[in-house]
Design an enzyme around this catalytic site. Sequence first.
Site, PDB file in Angstrom:
ATOM      1  N   GLU A 206       0.838  -1.200   0.000  1.00 28.20           N
ATOM      2  CA  GLU A 206       0.000   0.000   0.000  1.00 28.20           C
ATOM      3  C   GLU A 206       0.875   1.254   0.000  1.00 28.20           C
ATOM      4  O   GLU A 206       1.820   1.365   0.773  1.00 28.20           O
ATOM      5  CB  GLU A 206      -0.885  -0.042   1.260  1.00 28.20           C
ATOM      6  CG  GLU A 206      -1.853   1.098   1.409  1.00 28.20           C
ATOM      7  CD  GLU A 206      -2.738   0.931   2.639  1.00 28.20           C
ATOM      8  OE1 GLU A 206      -3.725   1.682   2.754  1.00 28.20           O
ATOM      9  OE2 GLU A 206      -2.460   0.055   3.489  1.00 28.20           O
TER      10      GLU A 206
ATOM     11  N   LYS B 179      -8.863   3.861  -3.020  1.00 30.86           N
ATOM     12  CA  LYS B 179      -9.431   3.327  -1.780  1.00 30.86           C
ATOM     13  C   LYS B 179     -10.732   4.048  -1.441  1.00 30.86           C
ATOM     14  O   LYS B 179     -10.786   5.273  -1.378  1.00 30.86           O
ATOM     15  CB  LYS B 179      -8.418   3.488  -0.648  1.00 30.86           C
ATOM     16  CG  LYS B 179      -8.750   2.717   0.620  1.00 30.86           C
ATOM     17  CD  LYS B 179      -7.596   2.822   1.610  1.00 30.86           C
ATOM     18  CE  LYS B 179      -7.797   1.931   2.813  1.00 30.86           C
ATOM     19  NZ  LYS B 179      -6.656   2.050   3.756  1.00 30.86           N
TER      20      LYS B 179
ATOM     21  N   CYS C 152      -6.071  -2.737   1.872  1.00 31.51           N
ATOM     22  CA  CYS C 152      -6.060  -2.767   3.338  1.00 31.51           C
ATOM     23  C   CYS C 152      -7.462  -3.035   3.894  1.00 31.51           C
ATOM     24  O   CYS C 152      -8.088  -4.022   3.525  1.00 31.51           O
ATOM     25  CB  CYS C 152      -5.446  -1.472   3.873  1.00 31.51           C
ATOM     26  SG  CYS C 152      -4.823  -1.606   5.573  1.00 31.51           S
TER      27      CYS C 152
END
Length: 302
Positions: free
Chosen positions: A50, A135, A169
């Site tokens: 990430e 995200k 994540c």
Amino acid sequence: MESAPTLPTVRVAAVQAMPVVLDLEASLEKSLGLLAEAAGQGAQLVVFPETFLSLYPSYAWAHLPGGDGDALWERLWASSVEAPGPVVDRIAAACREHDVVCAMGVNERELERPGSLYNTLLLVGPDGLLSKHRKLMPTYHERLFHGLGTGDDLQVTETRLGRLGGLICWENRMPLARWAVYQGGPQIWLAPTADDSDGWQATIRHIAIESGAFVVSVPQYIQRAGFGDDFPWPLPDSEVFGRGGAAVVAPASGEVIAGPLYDAEGIVVADCDLRQTLHAKRWFDAAGHYSRADVLWPRSSP
């Protein structure tokens, strides 16, 4: 008569490493060297952590008071990536040279509209940018750094290595986000992260079972020593901010077939026979015979 698609065995590499903090050029050079190293081990798909380019705003330090927010923001912006753009072009050139597909986590900026940054997963192949996903929901302190994704990029990308999908994540904890990606029938699930907990290992094992896909999980190994003296934010006394835990998990069984790797930089490699994904979905296809979307989605409010 049309033949059925082939289901190859794909060698994947989870590259657990720390970027050169807030230095885009040095971080990119490091990533290209690691990509070449992974390709030298036979990897066809190389997955990075990430926001590897060029800093993850870790809770280990980002929650501490007393920093110079403007200085940090300016340096974070300067070390971020446009997609498409020159950094993506260089990654694509490396993919051509080594005949690989690369998944790279970046802080993404919009050059035409300087402002918000996004936590973005890029998928790059020899011909350039294949897809990008922002995200959806930055976690807690991340909201000080990253804007929210729009959700119109929750999809699977068809490649010569199979159908690649995934989330970033703690998006992986969002049932409806997973469901959206499951619609595309992923065979390899990309899960770049900053989570080094035992709970994260349970999450990726569950997703391998639920999705019927191989999961490639890649966190960073984050050391205090990698932050320069001029870093504009206070740092805690701990010498390690993220232990890593890179791993590859098999579908159906949820067995960890490579890793987890802790307390070091390194490359975790595994061979993924995509026939296993077909077998897994025979037993449990979350978006197919086991979905029951006819009664479960959408549901009206009581």
